[in-house]
Design an enzyme around this catalytic site. Structure first.
Site, PDB file in Angstrom:
ATOM      1  CE1 TYR A  24     -38.099   3.568  -5.601  1.00 40.18           C
ATOM      2  CE2 TYR A  24     -40.001   2.100  -5.494  1.00 40.18           C
ATOM      3  CZ  TYR A  24     -38.739   2.471  -5.049  1.00 40.18           C
ATOM      4  OH  TYR A  24     -38.119   1.762  -4.062  1.00 40.18           O
TER       5      TYR A  24
ATOM      6  CE  LYS B   4     -33.231   1.223  -5.180  1.00 40.72           C
ATOM      7  NZ  LYS B   4     -32.157   0.205  -5.226  1.00 40.72           N
TER       8      LYS B   4
END
Length: 256
Positions: free
Chosen positions: A144, A159
């Site tokens: 994601y 991330k």
């Protein structure tokens, strides 16, 4: 021949512990770090049972830059120069973005993105001081980071930042230190604790399993094997890449 030393954050459980066990089995000096001393000592009992390499634990919080610097200093004091780092420490929870508090957002960003920067930065300073070349950093991300996903806004944003930091430093520190900076994007992995935080219903677990083309969850040991391969001399030309080890899960987002 001098042994190489690796520092693994979040190394007391799940994928972090599996990576620590793998590197120690292969004869590396392994330093694991984390916030929970009891968990660290439990992991150390498993590491010490392996008759290869050496192992130590350091209790610290990746959100604290000075704590990261001290953790690295302790590792260097024990083993000398640190050749590799796995930024595995993480935090995540499912929450609709409108229900997310500023503190919830900041907590995940601080652990995942700032924590990765903190450990990476102190290691870079170490490499500079020691004039060490050929080091390796592996950052743990998630699909994601580039695909997005509902309910995980802070982790997805963090991330994504880690993935871009990975690629930026692959260029910058490739030139400066001859270092390789890469990432691993694990899919659904069993025995890590992460799935239980994100998915609690048995039917949802089975739906995720069906969405993995290979029909199963991965194992921490498979992630550990990949991390070791990426850090090895066999992969000394791998730089700035992200390898998805997820059975094809990130390619298949449509439920059956």
């Amino acid at each position: 021949m001098n042994m190489k030393t690796i520092w693994i954050t979040g190394g007391s459980s799940g994928m972090g512990k599996a990576m620590a066990l793998k590197f120690k089995q292969e004869g590396w000096n392994v330093a694991i770090s984390g916030r929970n001393e009891e968990r660290l000592q439990e992991a150390m009992s498993e590491l010490n049972a392996i008759n290869a390499g050496q192992a130590m634990s350091v209790q610290h919080d990746v959100r604290d830059y000075e704590g990261c610097a001290q953790a690295l200093a302790d590792i260097v004091s024990a083993y000398g120069p640190v050749h590799a780092l796995v930024n595995n420490a993480a935090g995540n929870f499912v929450c609709p973005t409108l229900d997310l508090s500023p503190n919830g957002w900041a907590s995940v960003i601080d652990i995942v993105l700032n924590g990765t920067f903190n450990c990476t930065h102190v290691l870079g300073k170490h490499w500079e001081a020691e004039e060490l070349r050929g080091g390796c950093i592996i950052n743990m991300v998630a699909s994601y980071a580039w695909q997005a996903g509902p309910g995980v806004a802070p982790s997805a944003a963090a991330k994504a930042g880690v993935l871009n930091l990975t690629r930026t430093l692959a260029v910058e520190w490739g030139y400066q230190f001859g270092a390789r900076v890469n990432a691993i994007s694990p899919g659904p992995i069993e025995r890590t604790g992460g799935a239980e935080k994100l998915v609690s219903h048995v039917k949802e677990v089975e739906r995720i399993r069906r969405n993995v083309p290979l029909g199963r969850f991965g194992t921490p040991e498979e992630i550990a094997d990949l991390a070791y391969w990426m850090a090895s001399d066999e992969m000394r030309y791998l730089n700035g890449d992200c390898i998805s080890l997820d059975g094809g899960h990130w390619l298949n987002k449509h439920p059956f």
